[in-house]
Motif scaffolding. Structure first.
Motif, PDB file in Angstrom:
ATOM      1  N   TRP A  37       0.849  -1.196   0.000  1.00 41.41           N
ATOM      2  CA  TRP A  37       0.000   0.000   0.000  1.00 41.41           C
ATOM      3  C   TRP A  37       0.880   1.240   0.000  1.00 41.41           C
ATOM      4  N   THR A  92       1.664   4.788   0.682  1.00 39.66           N
ATOM      5  CA  THR A  92       1.183   5.886   1.519  1.00 39.66           C
ATOM      6  C   THR A  92       2.351   6.828   1.792  1.00 39.66           C
ATOM      7  N   THR A 112       1.210   3.554   8.491  1.00 39.82           N
ATOM      8  CA  THR A 112       0.501   2.466   7.801  1.00 39.82           C
ATOM      9  C   THR A 112       0.799   1.133   8.462  1.00 39.82           C
ATOM     10  N   TYR A 153      -8.226   5.239  -6.031  1.00 41.80           N
ATOM     11  CA  TYR A 153      -8.789   5.169  -4.689  1.00 41.80           C
ATOM     12  C   TYR A 153     -10.116   5.910  -4.696  1.00 41.80           C
ATOM     13  N   SER A 205      -9.934  -1.414  -2.335  1.00 42.56           N
ATOM     14  CA  SER A 205      -9.128  -0.815  -1.270  1.00 42.56           C
ATOM     15  C   SER A 205      -9.809   0.375  -0.607  1.00 42.56           C
ATOM     16  N   SER A 225     -10.202   0.380   3.350  1.00 43.30           N
ATOM     17  CA  SER A 225      -9.585   1.421   4.176  1.00 43.30           C
ATOM     18  C   SER A 225     -10.575   1.978   5.196  1.00 43.30           C
ATOM     19  N   PHE A 239      -2.259  -0.045  -4.595  1.00 41.50           N
ATOM     20  CA  PHE A 239      -2.635  -1.037  -3.571  1.00 41.50           C
ATOM     21  C   PHE A 239      -2.627  -2.413  -4.215  1.00 41.50           C
TER      22      PHE A 239
END
Length: 261
Positions: free
Chosen positions: A151, A153, A159, A203, A209, A213, A249
């Motif tokens: 993932w 980030t 994370t 996203y 994902s 999340s 992701f």
């Protein structure tokens, strides 16, 4: 171990959206292909969830077949009954994976997706699956190794903190690694093992994902020192990366096909 994820009415509503994303639709198609269903077969869907897979199974086995869906969540069962209302040859019962309905040899096929990782005594549950299958009966199991998450980030440390707390949402976050051996111990012959990858480079609500999340942020708040502001900051970062075209992701699910000799 801390309390695992509860599939109550609110969770059932959120999961409906996740189950309809193209990522999970592909997973369902892969599962159906592995099942190789024939008209008239008797199938048990262990951990039926919102019933989308059960509906597809019902179409495949037809009116001369039968689909029994079991789940521990009454909220999920209500959704599943509504999903499959058009198929009179489906029925749904509240039952534990370790105590399945049906006499020995009652089913031609057993399927379970994203369930055994939540089960405390997997060996007993697999033995119960073996019991309700006829000789030659087929099995398909899909579960996730949550260590496989990649993932992107802006704060890898945060994370990692959230994902470590997320591991508490189930019993065994790495179950696929031991499933082949467990299936053999239960008296089932493993025919194949394959991977179902999920890859998102966006996203938004159309991808797996995004819904995941939201579930993670809600679940981990207050666990292992994760604060509400940290969870909110993590979600905001994912949103910003989407806006910049930097979303990434990936997650692996594993499909095991087996049979009862």
């Amino acid at each position: 171990m801390a309390q695992t994820l509860r599939f109550d009415e609110a969770a059932a509503r959120r999961l409906q959206g996740v189950y309809m994303t193209p990522d999970v639709v592909v997973q369902r198609e892969r599962t159906l292909a592995a099942l190789a269903l024939r008209p008239g077969e008797q199938v048990i869907d262990i951990g039926t969830g919102p019933g989308y897979l059960a509906a597809s199974i019902a179409r495949a086995v037809g009116v001369n077949g039968k689909v029994v869906g079991v789940d521990l969540s009454e909220s999920m069962l209500q959704v599943a009954r509504a999903t499959c209302a058009a198929f009179a040859w489906t029925e749904f019962q509240e039952a534990d994976a370790g105590q399945l309905p049906g006499v020995a040899g009652a089913f031609d096929v057993a399927v379970s997706t994203q369930v055994y990782e939540y089960v405390r005594d997997v060996d007993a549950a697999l033995a119960e699956m073996h019991r309700v299958l006829r000789r030659g009966g087929r099995v398909v199991i899909v579960d996730t190794d949550w260590k496989s998450i990649v993932w992107a980030t802006s704060d890898d440390e945060l994370t990692s903190k959230l994902l470590k707390a997320w591991d508490e949402h189930l019993v065994d976050p790495h179950l696929p690694r031991t499933l082949p051996e467990r299936l053999r111990r239960a008296g089932l012959d493993v025919d194949s093992i394959s991977v179902i990858p999920i890859l998102n480079t966006a996203y938004d609500q159309s991808v797996y994902s995004f819904g995941l999340s939201q579930l993670i942020a809600e679940f981990v708040t207050g666990r292992q020192g994760v604060t509400e502001s940290e969870a909110a900051s993590w979600l905001e970062d994912l949103k910003m990366r989407h806006g910049d075209g930097r979303s990434f992701f990936s997650l692996n699910r594993y499909l095991l096909a087996a049979h009862k000799p």
